[in-house]
Structure formats: structure tokens, C-alpha cells
Design a protein around this motif. Structure first.
Motif, short mmCIF file in Angstrom:
data_model
loop_
_atom_site.label_atom_id
_atom_site.label_comp_id
_atom_site.label_asym_id
_atom_site.label_seq_id
_atom_site.Cartn_x
_atom_site.Cartn_y
_atom_site.Cartn_z
N THR A 505 0.88 -1.17 -0.08
CA THR A 505 -0.05 -0.11 -0.06
C THR A 505 0.90 1.05 -0.14
O THR A 505 1.99 1.30 0.20
CB THR A 505 -0.90 -0.07 1.20
OG1 THR A 505 -0.29 -0.12 2.55
CG2 THR A 505 -1.94 -1.24 1.27
N GLU A 506 0.40 2.23 -0.13
CA GLU A 506 1.00 3.63 -0.21
C GLU A 506 1.36 4.01 1.09
O GLU A 506 0.82 3.76 2.10
CB GLU A 506 0.17 4.67 -0.76
CG GLU A 506 0.74 6.01 -1.03
CD GLU A 506 -0.15 7.24 -1.52
OE1 GLU A 506 0.32 8.26 -1.55
OE2 GLU A 506 -1.11 6.82 -1.80
N ALA A 507 3.14 4.10 1.22
CA ALA A 507 3.51 4.75 2.46
C ALA A 507 2.71 5.85 3.09
O ALA A 507 2.34 6.89 2.30
CB ALA A 507 5.03 5.05 2.17
N VAL A 508 2.67 5.77 4.31
CA VAL A 508 2.29 7.23 5.15
C VAL A 508 3.10 7.90 5.37
O VAL A 508 4.22 7.80 5.85
CB VAL A 508 1.65 6.66 6.38
CG1 VAL A 508 1.08 7.63 7.29
CG2 VAL A 508 0.57 5.27 6.43
N TYR A 509 2.72 9.28 5.02
CA TYR A 509 3.78 10.24 5.25
C TYR A 509 3.87 10.86 6.48
O TYR A 509 2.76 11.34 7.12
CB TYR A 509 3.25 11.57 4.18
CG TYR A 509 4.21 12.94 4.23
CD1 TYR A 509 5.69 12.99 4.10
CD2 TYR A 509 3.74 14.05 4.72
CE1 TYR A 509 6.47 13.91 4.08
CE2 TYR A 509 4.61 14.89 4.76
CZ TYR A 509 5.97 14.96 4.56
OH TYR A 509 6.82 16.22 4.71
#
Length: 819
Positions: A505-509
Motif C-alpha cells: 500500500t502507499e506509504a504513510v507520510y
């Protein structure tokens, strides 16, 4: 903990193909970590049993004799000996050439070499106990006394040339087990518990720890009262008469205790230790005639109550401590150590044996608070099952009866107010299969659990499991525990690898985490500092070195030690301590730490319960150590300036001089400001702090930042780009004298002010010496000059540099040295 290979074999049939090393490997893979296997017999390599056939005088020495010793060889060995108890017909320990020993019991182990003593060749050495490490088994009554093997072993069991380790029962291997891996397994803190595990591992017979219980039916009742049933579940007291406490324990028992680094003391004490290491149950013996009222009460201590324990120290107790008391006073600290006033001596005639079960958390807290760690407390604090107290009692009494047949148990009481509840766990086969990744059959699961002592009722792939008492004190309680038991007995290494499903999944900023990572990388890679991670608690001496009152700090309820009860309010104390320790190896270095500090205030937590927790703020601190203060300070200052430059915040800078920190020097203390508020400080450590920390011959500079103040502040994008210059850049260097208190930051700001061609002002060097007047310093400055639209002329360079110099002379009283 150490486990004897031979002692294990008393209880379990270990397959002949399984060596001690193989056993250690298998136990490590299935149960606990075995760190090492010690070959005890190897210590006595080239040491034999010898029989002294004749003794003659040495021709050249009055105190030496020549012994003709039968060592099993074809010819008798002529050995020069100075033992004062040497006699004909004596069984002795003989060291051959090459044996490792301590000459006269002193120094390191050395290999025995061929020797000619006063003109007579000595073919070996007749040993004293301290020369081969057996002084606890064969204590010498006078100097220059050699070992008399017949004092411990009957002559019928000895023969010339017999390996000494075999004769003494020391031809054994010890499995050295990592105690941390035993924390959740109180059943393994004894040889029988480990034998039970080995029996399950190899599916071999496990023999009972005791063949037959001791008959105590005719004994009268001994008065035992448990007042605090929340802390003591069971207490067994047995009054023994007819024992001779001055008698020594049999040599086989002494040898086994010696293997486990326990010094043999007396029969009764050795028996309690033997039972402890055999089945893991601590016990104690009292001199019953010294018990007031001839009764036992298990109660909470009164606040301020004192007791002198067997270590000859007097301890002041609190109401949280549990004691064993007679009708008037405490006589033992429950589960930890017995009292000195009621200790068994050589004149004791009536002995009260104690075997009990205590609540583990209270034992652990009392031991930690009082700084007392004993073999008993280590076991009780893990949670020993109450059933073991009864087994231990019968084992002790049976062994004592074998050694002293005349003993009688005249009074007995098994006070058992809190019966252990049966622990049951239900689990399905599908659950075990899904969690382990292996398709176990119902019969396989039932077989493996039965080997471990579990009672299993299986129906339609559903298991109703009764946990054995020795595993029911917190170790086994949920279905996942059953999965672990089945899997480890099957062998973790035998489980098939099944790749887990991975979903990307997309990395959390997380900007706050990235900022901290950036700071750590800068300090480690660019500033050349080493990151450290200290415990959250801190020693009182370290707090005092940093000028912090320990009483102002938050306290741990159960500290690791008396002097480490405070949670750190700052990172500085531990960094100063780390600097002191590293000075033993390095003269110059830098360390930094990023971590939580604990402030003496409470805040509402975000947990559903909403309880109040201590304020925990994120700090960053650095310490730089050098042989002189200037080097230490400049390195810390440089690291700090570079750090502030790479952090993405506006208005974050080093400010003016500020109030010195509790550990710092006043005129070197500068604030670190953010939006007009101080969030940090940099300074040299004061002589007082260094002296308290034990730092000599070095200077220390530190800075500490309250990173928490930046957490919710808006960040700015500090990554900017500009094209490479199209026209040449000019560097112009000059040196000026300034007052010693003039800051570089002021010099830089004044030099760059209103100068369009000045792209940057760089620090080159600082000099203080004979050519510089007192109170002054020489600063070498480099101007970076450029015009984005054309090449600079010599006239423009000269005019710009002259304007900069005149401005510095006017505003900072600078004096030109050279161009």
C-alpha cells in the motif's frame, strides 16, 4: 543456570546417540537457549588416583619427602612431595606432566612440567585441593596439606590409575542455560523439570523424582497460620528430631552441588540446596528451639520492622514485605532469605523444615526494593506451583532418612488455604493447523501434548486440555500457548515455509518521523557523532553530576536497583556517564541521543481509560569530549549549527548568552531559540560536574534541545535550488582582531549586511597567541563574492572588501591584521 548431564540421566533415559552437545542443540531449538556446554572432566585431564606405597626422606631437604606412588603404570612413580599429611597407604590425587593446575594455589593455571627438586627427579605432583580447584570439596585444615581421597571416598571404590574426575564423580558436562529464556518457565528451574522436557523431546521414559513418599501419618500437628492468604498459598512445616546437623553431607551430594558452584556447608543446608536444584523448590530449615512460641505465622511485615538475615545484614521492612514469623518477631523474609537468629548450627537438636508456595509478584518487588537476589527469590518470583512444595518435603525427608536413619518427624502441618485452580484450555485442530502452518493429525497433537504432561480429551477435532500443575502458574492459559507446545515439540526447523501474503500500500507520510531521522543522519554521517541509547532510568550519581536533584524526578515503582529509581528528566546525565565510560578507550569523541524524557507532571492519556500519565517529551542531546575545552566546545557548536541549518524550521537559531544549565559554565552557555522562546542550551560542562562524574584530564561540551517544541510547528521546505553561477566566483580572505567575547555570528551578519556582491561569509580560523594582544582574538574571514550578471572587476572586489572591513571596524571595533 547450569544443568548437569549426569544428574539429568538419573531421571530420564537419554538415547546413547545423543551427546551433551547434541542435547544442547536440541534443547535450544525446542525449549530454552543453551549458551555453552562445559566439559568438567577436561579440567582434570592428566590427573589420576594414586596409592602411596612407601615414603622416604628427601636427601637434600628436611621438609620434603619422596613418595613411591602406584598410578596404574608398569612402574611406580617417584614423586617429591611437601605435604605434611603424606603417609604410606594413602590414596592421593596425582597430576601428571601436562596437567593444568595452580602451583601452591596461586596465580593462573599452568601446565605441569618435568622437574628436578633439590637434585631428585619428580615424576608428577601429589596435589593439594587448592592447586586443582577442589578446596570446597577437600578443605585443608592446615597449610601444605594434600588431598586424602579416602576422607570422602571408600578405598573399595578406588584403584590406582583411575581418572580423578571419574573417582570423584566429576566426569560430567554442564549445560549453561540463558536465564532470560527461562523467565516464563518456572518448571525448568531444576533438573527434574528439564528431565521432563528431555523425556518429551526424545519420547523416552521419565523416572519419578521420588519413588515413595515419606511416612508422616503419626506426627502431631505443628502450629502454622497463614494470615496473608493473598501472598502465601501453602506452607508445609515439619518438625524433625534426632538429626545431627553437624554431620557433613555425603560426598556424592557435595560433588553435585560443587558442579553447580554451590559450596557444601552442612548436611541440612546441603539437602535444601540439593532439593532446590533437583526439583526447583526452595526450602529452609529453622532451629525450632529458637522459635518463640514454637509456631509459624506467615504475615505481612509491619512498617519499620527489622530483621537480620543470613547475610548478616539488617533490613528495615515495609508493609508490602511478606515474612515468616514466630509468636513475636519475623524469622525469615518469605521466599528470599532466612533469618540469622534462627539459623541451624552444630548444636541444633530440633529442626523445623519449611516448604512453601508464595505469590510471585510480591517476592519480586521485595527482592528488588531490598536489593536481595537469592536462588530462592529467582525461582519464587517466576511462579512455582503449590504441588511442588509437597514433593520437595517428601524428597528432603526421604534423603535425610537414608543418611540419618534415626531421625523422626514428630510434628507436621500442611497449611493449604488457597488450593490451586485447574487450568483448562480448549482449542480445535483447525486452529493449531492454521497457526502453525503444518497439517497435524488429531493423534499427533494428542501424542505430543501427552508427552508434555497435558491431559487431553479429543472429540471431533476439538481438544479439551487440562494443563499440568507445573505449567499452570501463568505459562499456559490460551489456545496460542497450545499451538506453541505442539509446534516446538514437532520442531520449528521441521515446519514448512509458507510465504505470507504481502499487500503493498502507499506509504504513510510522517513528517515528524522524517525530521527526526534527518537529524540523526546528519549528526551520525555529517557531524561524525555516535548514537547511543540509554535506559529511561538513571543512576542517582549521574543526576547529581548533572546538578539535578534526584528527589525532583519521577520514581519507578519497581526500579532495577535502589540507585536507579529515577526516570530521566534530561538526556544529559546519562550522556555525561557515557562520556566517562568511553574515556577509558578514546581521548576525543562525540555522542548523541534522541529519546524521551519524563517530566514530573501528569497529562491526560489518549487511552480509553483516560488515566493520567507522566509527561513524556522528545529531546535531542549531544556530548563532545576532547583534551581541551576549545576543541570540545567548537565541535559541539559546529554540530549544533549544522543541525539547525538542516532542520526545516524558520526562526530556529542559536541565541545570546543565557542562564547556565545546572551542569554548565556560565560564559559558555548560549540558548537555542525558536520563535523567540528558548528550547535548548549549549555549554561547556563545569569542573564540578566533571569531578562528580569521575572525568579527569578531558573537557566536555554538551547541548540539549527540546524537540517536542518543534513537533506541531509548521515546517518549511528548506530544499531550494539555484543555477550554477555563469561568471567566476571570487574568494577574498582577511584577518582582523576582535574582542575575545565577540561572537562569530555577529561578525558574519555585519559582514554580509547590505553588500549585494557578498554571496556568503565563511569562518576560516581563530588564533590566540603571542602576536595577539591579551583580551583579543584573531579571526580569519573569507568573503565569497560574485555578480550573477557579469565578471567582477578588481576595482569592485577591492571596494566591496574595503566596505566590509570598515563596517566591521565601526560596529564591532575590529582591527585589520593583514590582507
Amino acid at each position: 543456570m547450569k544443568i548437569s548431564f549426569n544428574w539429568l540421566k538419573d531421571y530420564v533415559s537419554i538415547p546413547g546417540t545423543v551427546s551433551p552437545q547434541k542435547l544442547a542443540e536440541d534443547i535450544t531449538m525446542s525449549t530454552v537457549e543453551v549458551e555453552d556446554v562445559e566439559d568438567i572432566g577436561a579440567r582434570f585431564d592428566k590427573m589420576l588416583v594414586g596409592y602411596v606405597e612407601s615414603v622416604s626422606k628427601h636427601p637434600n631437604a628436611d621438609r620434603l619427602k619422596i613418595a613411591s606412588v602406584d598410578t596404574g603404570a608398569s612402574e611406580k612413580a617417584e614423586i617429591v612431595c611437601g605435604g605434611i599429611n603424606l603417609r604410606e597407604g594413602m590414596w592421593v590425587a596425582v597430576a601428571e606432566v601436562g596437567a593444568m593446575l595452580k602451583v601452591h594455589g596461586q596465580g593462573e593455571l599452568v601446565a605441569l612440567k618435568p622437574a628436578k627438586i633439590r637434585g631428585v627427579v619428580s615424576n608428577g605432583m601429589i596435589c593439594a585441593s587448592e592447586e586443582i580447584g577442589l578446596e570446597d570439596l577437600f578443605p585443608a585444615s592446615q597449610e601444605a596439606e594434600i588431598i586424602d581421597l579416602e576422607s570422602a571416598i571408600t578405598a573399595d571404590s578406588l584403584r590406582p590409575g583411575m581418572p580423578l574426575a571419574t573417582a570423584l564423580g566429576l566426569d560430567d558436562y554442564l549445560l549453561v542455560i540463558d536465564n532470560k529464556s527461562l523467565t516464563n518457565r518456572p518448571d525448568l528451574w531444576g533438573h527434574y523439570g528439564m528431565a521432563r522436557e528431555v523425556s518429551a523431546l526424545y519420547a523416552t521414559e521419565l523416572r519419578p523424582a521420588l519413588e515413595k513418599s515419606f511416612n508422616i501419618e503419626s506426627a502431631a500437628d505443628f502450629p502454622v497460620t497463614i494470615e496473608n492468604t493473598a501472598r502465601s498459598f501453602r506452607y508445609i512445616g515439619a518438625l524433625i528430631e534426632g538429626s545431627n546437623p553437624a554431620e557433613s553431607s555425603p560426598f556424592w551430594m557435595q560433588a553435585r552441588l560443587w558442579l553447580l558452584e554451590q559450596r557444601p556447608i552442612s548436611l541440612l543446608v546441603d539437602l535444601t540446596n540439593y532439593v532446590l536444584f533437583s526439583i526447583g523448590q526452595p526450602m529452609h530449615v529453622f532451629d525450632c528451639d529458637k522459635l518463640k512460641g514454637e509456631c509459624i505465622k506467615v504475615r505481612s511485615a509491619s512498617a519499620g520492622e527489622k530483621i537480620k538475615l543470613l547475610d548478616d545484614q539488617v533490613y528495615e521492612l515495609g508493609s508490602d514485605d511478606l515474612v515468616i514469623a514466630d509468636s513475636s518477631n519475623p524469622v525469615a523474609l518469605a521466599g528470599i532469605m532466612g533469618g540469622a537468629e534462627t539459623a541451624v548450627t552444630g548444636s541444633t537438636r530440633r529442626v523445623l523444615l519449611e516448604s512453601a508456595s508464595f505469590e510471585p509478584i510480591g517476592i519480586r518487588r521485595s527482592a528488588a526494593r531490598l536489593g536481595l537476589r537469592s536462588e530462592s527469590s529467582v525461582r519464587f518470583e517466576k511462579g512455582i506451583d503449590s504441588a511442588r512444595a509437597e514433593l520437595a518435603t517428601h524428597l528432603f525427608l526421604s534423603l535425610l532418612k537414608e543418611i540419618q536413619p534415626e531421625i523422626k518427624v514428630t510434628a507436621f502441618n500442611d497449611c493449604y488455604p488457597v488450593k490451586a485452580e485447574e487450568v483448562r484450555v480448549s482449542v480445535t485442530r483447525d486452529f493449531i493447523v492454521s497457526r502453525s502452518g503444518h497439517d497435524f493429525t488429531t493423534d499427533e497433537i494428542k501424542e505430543k501434548l501427552s508427552l508434555l504432561g497435558f491431559s487431553v480429551n479429543a472429540e471431533n477435532d476439538h481438544f479439551d486440555i487440562v494443563v499440568p500443575s507445573w505449567r499452570a502458574t501463568g505459562d499456559i492459559s490460551i489456545p496460542e500457548d497450545i499451538v506453541e507446545e505442539v509446534a516446538r515439540l514437532y520442531g520449528y526447523e521441521n515446519l514448512e515455509f509458507v510465504p505470507p501474503p504481502v499487500r503493498l500500500t502507499e506509504a504513510v507520510y510522517q513528517p515528524w518521523q522524517l525530521i527526526q531521522l534527518k537529524a540523526r543522519r546528519y549528526l551520525a554521517y555529517s557531524a561524525g557523532l555516535h548514537e547511543v541509547n540509554n535506559y529511561p532510568w538513571v543512576e542517582e550519581s549521574d543526576l547529581k553530576a548533572a546538578g539535578i536533584d534526584p528527589e525532583s524526578c519521577l520514581k519507578l515503582h519497581a526500579p532495577p536497583s535502589k540507585t536507579s529509581a529515577s526516570l530521566r528528566p534530561s538526556l544529559v546525565p546519562a550522556l555525561i556517564s557515557a562520556a566517562q565510560r568511553n574515556l577509558r578507550y578514546f581521548k576525543e569523541f562525540g555522542l548523541f541521543e534522541l529519546g524521551e524524557v519524563f517530566l514530573n507532571a501528569l497529562e491526560e492519556s489518549k487511552t480509553p481509560a483516560g488515566e493520567k500519565l507522566p509527561l513524556q517529551h522528545r529531546h535531542l542531546a549531544c556530548v563532545c569530549v576532547a583534551q581541551d575545552s576549545r576543541t570540545a566546545y567548537l565541535r559541539a557548536r559546529g554540530a549544533l549549527e549544522g543541525l539547525l541549518e538542516i532542520l526545516p524550521y524558520k526562526d530556529l537559531k542559536i541565541g545570546s548568552t543565557c542562564e547556565r544549565p545546572t551542569w554548565g559554565v556560565s560564559d559558555t552557555s548560549f540558548s537555542v531559540d525558536f520563535k523567540g522562546k528558548q528550547i535548548g542550551v549549549i555549554a561547556l560542562a563545569s569542573d564540578l560536574s566533571l569531578r562528580r562524574a569521575g572525568i579527569e584530564g578531558a573537557s566536555v561540551a554538551l547541548f540539549e534541545l527540546k524537540l517536542e517544541a518543534l513537533k506541531d510547528a509548521g515546517v518549511v521546505d528548506i530544499v531550494t535550488y539555484s543555477p550554477l553561477p555563469r561568471f567566476p566566483v571570487v574568494e577574498f580572505d582577511f584577518a582582523m582582531l576582535f574582542d575575545i567575547k565577540t561572537r562569530w555570528e555577529d561578525i558574519k551578519n555585519v559582514a554580509a549586511r547590505n553588500q549585494k556582491l557578498v554571496q556568503d561569509v565563511q569562518f576560516v580560523d581563530e588564533y590566540r597567541g603571542k602576536q595577539v594582544p591579551e583580551g583579543k582574538k584573531s579571526i580569519a574571514v573569507r568573503l565569497i563574492l560574485a555578480n550573477p550578471n557579469k565578471t567582477l572587476t578588481s576595482s569592485e572586489i577591492q571596494k566591496t572588501s574595503e566596505r566590509v572591513i570598515k563596517t566591521l571596524e565601526k560596529e564591532l571595533s575590529g582591527q585589520m591584521r593583514s590582507v
